[in-house]
Design a protein around this motif. Structure first.
Motif, short mmCIF file in Angstrom:
data_model
loop_
_atom_site.label_atom_id
_atom_site.label_comp_id
_atom_site.label_asym_id
_atom_site.label_seq_id
_atom_site.Cartn_x
_atom_site.Cartn_y
_atom_site.Cartn_z
N LEU A 51 42.10 42.73 46.32
CA LEU A 51 41.71 43.76 45.62
C LEU A 51 40.10 43.90 46.14
N ASP A 52 39.61 45.19 45.89
CA ASP A 52 37.99 45.35 45.95
C ASP A 52 37.46 44.84 44.59
N PRO A 53 36.72 43.66 44.77
CA PRO A 53 36.20 43.35 43.41
C PRO A 53 35.36 44.22 42.61
N GLU A 54 34.73 45.15 43.45
CA GLU A 54 33.91 46.07 42.59
C GLU A 54 34.78 47.34 41.80
N THR A 55 35.97 47.42 42.40
CA THR A 55 36.78 48.42 41.61
C THR A 55 38.02 47.95 41.17
N ALA A 56 38.00 46.44 41.04
CA ALA A 56 39.32 46.00 40.71
C ALA A 56 39.63 46.29 39.14
N GLN A 57 38.57 46.45 38.54
CA GLN A 57 38.96 46.92 37.09
C GLN A 57 39.59 48.18 37.04
N ASP A 58 39.59 48.99 37.89
CA ASP A 58 40.63 50.13 37.89
C ASP A 58 42.13 49.98 37.99
N HIS A 59 42.31 48.68 38.42
CA HIS A 59 43.85 48.43 38.91
C HIS A 59 44.41 47.27 38.04
N VAL A 60 43.72 46.58 37.36
CA VAL A 60 44.29 45.37 36.84
C VAL A 60 44.15 45.47 35.07
N PRO A 61 44.89 45.17 34.08
CA PRO A 61 44.75 45.03 32.70
C PRO A 61 43.51 44.12 32.44
N VAL A 62 42.93 44.52 31.30
CA VAL A 62 41.56 43.72 31.20
C VAL A 62 41.79 42.41 30.74
N GLU A 63 43.30 41.94 30.30
CA GLU A 63 43.65 40.77 29.86
C GLU A 63 43.65 39.90 31.11
N ARG A 64 44.04 40.54 32.32
CA ARG A 64 44.46 39.74 33.47
C ARG A 64 42.99 39.43 34.33
N TYR A 65 42.17 40.40 33.85
CA TYR A 65 40.70 40.41 34.58
C TYR A 65 40.08 39.27 33.72
N VAL A 66 40.10 39.15 32.64
CA VAL A 66 39.48 37.98 31.90
C VAL A 66 39.97 36.64 32.58
N GLU A 67 41.31 36.60 32.69
CA GLU A 67 41.85 35.62 33.44
C GLU A 67 41.13 35.23 34.84
N ILE A 68 40.90 36.18 35.59
CA ILE A 68 40.62 35.78 36.70
C ILE A 68 38.78 35.46 36.66
N LEU A 69 38.14 36.03 35.79
CA LEU A 69 37.05 35.45 35.66
C LEU A 69 36.81 34.21 34.81
N ALA A 70 37.69 33.88 34.32
CA ALA A 70 37.83 32.68 33.52
C ALA A 70 37.92 31.55 34.48
N ASP A 71 38.70 31.90 35.58
CA ASP A 71 38.88 30.82 36.60
C ASP A 71 37.76 30.76 37.62
N ARG A 236 31.39 51.26 39.40
CA ARG A 236 31.64 49.89 40.19
C ARG A 236 31.05 48.72 39.34
N THR A 237 31.82 47.66 39.51
CA THR A 237 31.39 46.40 38.64
C THR A 237 30.06 45.71 39.54
N ARG A 238 29.10 45.36 38.83
CA ARG A 238 27.97 44.63 39.42
C ARG A 238 28.49 42.96 39.28
N PHE A 239 28.11 42.30 40.43
CA PHE A 239 28.16 41.02 40.42
C PHE A 239 26.78 40.31 40.84
N SER A 240 26.40 39.41 40.05
CA SER A 240 24.91 38.89 40.55
C SER A 240 25.12 37.54 40.18
N ILE A 241 24.20 36.79 40.76
CA ILE A 241 24.05 35.17 40.59
C ILE A 241 22.48 35.18 39.90
N ASP A 242 22.30 34.29 38.76
CA ASP A 242 21.44 33.75 38.32
C ASP A 242 21.17 32.35 37.99
N PHE A 243 19.92 31.94 37.99
CA PHE A 243 19.56 30.27 37.84
C PHE A 243 18.53 30.36 37.19
#
Length: 311
Positions: A51-71, A236-243
């Motif tokens: 899936l395109d990570p920036e638009t994946a939110q349009d294609h998966v249930p939010v519960e599955r999206y949370v599972e992906i991020l949690a890993d 589009r979902t924003r992905f960023s790195i911070d430290f």
């Protein structure tokens, strides 16, 4: 008054001193930051499995999206390559790796249209990191992993850098947060009821500073700056790195940003490790932040789990 510096020819000592006064530094991508973002994209795209990570939110249930991020997010935090790449970024910036201590790099997401704005993808209200028990000498670094626009970036509210803001930080203890609330992020889907410090009065947020930086372009700023997530309606979902970093010489010399309204207890100081070899923060430095609340919970953030360590 906050000054914004673009690719300024400052040494690290001068840059840190200016950041403690409220200045913000924007730096163009270099080989080190581009490599770090490239590694993050590799992990992200592997996690979203075609899936395109920036638009994946349009294609998966939010519960599955949370599972992906949690890993995905703990995997990024703990990966040995993340630590290597972070060290390279600091070295490229001219930081003294023996004096500079760094926390774990974090992978952030800001989804569009209110799809997921709590818990593991929290949409940040205006806040200072210092309300969350960050040292006043903490410097933050942020960079986009994919191209961003003004509608899915980060906002600064620099007029409040040295101006008190009524807030709820008095109810926040870092050690208690680690033991009771941090691990609950992935369960906060429909809302977020964790005790996150926030402003309590009206703020004038009509004219924020929003920087549209290129992929791998760094924003460096004091953890004392009031900042927030721009409400994302970009599609589009924003992905960023911070430290975050601290310089032990600055801590011991008392060099830091002004404390105008911080009332939290505990400290994240033990989370920082030496950039050169990941050695723990010296106890002589830790002792400066002890306030008698060390028994209230877990002293160290483990990047997905909190860890108890003797004070």
């Amino acid at each position: 008054m906050t000054s914004v510096h673009h690719d300024a020819a400052f040494g690290d000592d001068e840059r840190r001193a200016a950041a403690y006064r409220g200045d913000i530094f924007l730096t163009a991508p270099d080989a080190a930051t581009q490599a770090f973002c490239g590694f993050a994209r590799h992990l992200i795209e592997e996690a979203f499995d075609g899936l395109d990570p920036e638009t994946a939110q349009d294609h998966v249930p939010v519960e599955r999206y949370v599972e992906i991020l949690a890993d995905l997010k703990p995997r990024f935090i703990h990966h040995p390559r993340s630590k290597e790449l972070l060290r390279a970024v600091l070295e490229q910036r001219g930081c003294d790796l023996e004096q500079t201590y760094v926390d774990v790099p974090r992978l952030r997401t800001s989804t569009s249209g209110g799809y997921l704005t709590s818990g593991i993808a929290y949409a940040w209200h205006p806040h200072r990191d210092t309300w969350y028990s960050a040292p006043l000498s903490q410097l933050n670094f942020w960079m986009a992993v994919y191209p961003i626009e003004a509608g899915n970036a980060m906002a600064f509210h620099p007029e409040y850098f040295a101006t008190p803001v009524p807030n709820t930080s008095a109810s926040y203890n870092y050690y208690e947060w680690n033991s009771k609330h941090r691990a609950a992020a992935a369960s906060q889907v429909g809302g977020d009821d964790r005790p996150l410090p926030r402003p309590t009065g009206d703020l004038d947020l009509r004219d924020p500073l929003v920087f549209v930086t290129p992929v791998g372009g760094l924003i460096e700023f004091s953890g004392q700056h009031l900042h927030s997530s721009v409400p994302n309606h970009s599609g589009r979902t924003r992905f960023s790195i911070d430290f975050r970093t601290v310089h032990v010489g600055d801590i011991e010399a008392g060099r830091r940003a002004p404390d105008v309204d911080v009332a939290c207890t505990g400290s994240s100081i033990r989370d920082f490790v030496r950039a050169s070899d990941l050695a723990p923060m010296p106890e002589r430095v830790v002792a400066r932040f002890d306030d008698g609340t060390e028994a209230r919970g877990d002293l160290v953030f483990g990047g997905g789990e909190a860890v108890r360590r003797e004070a």
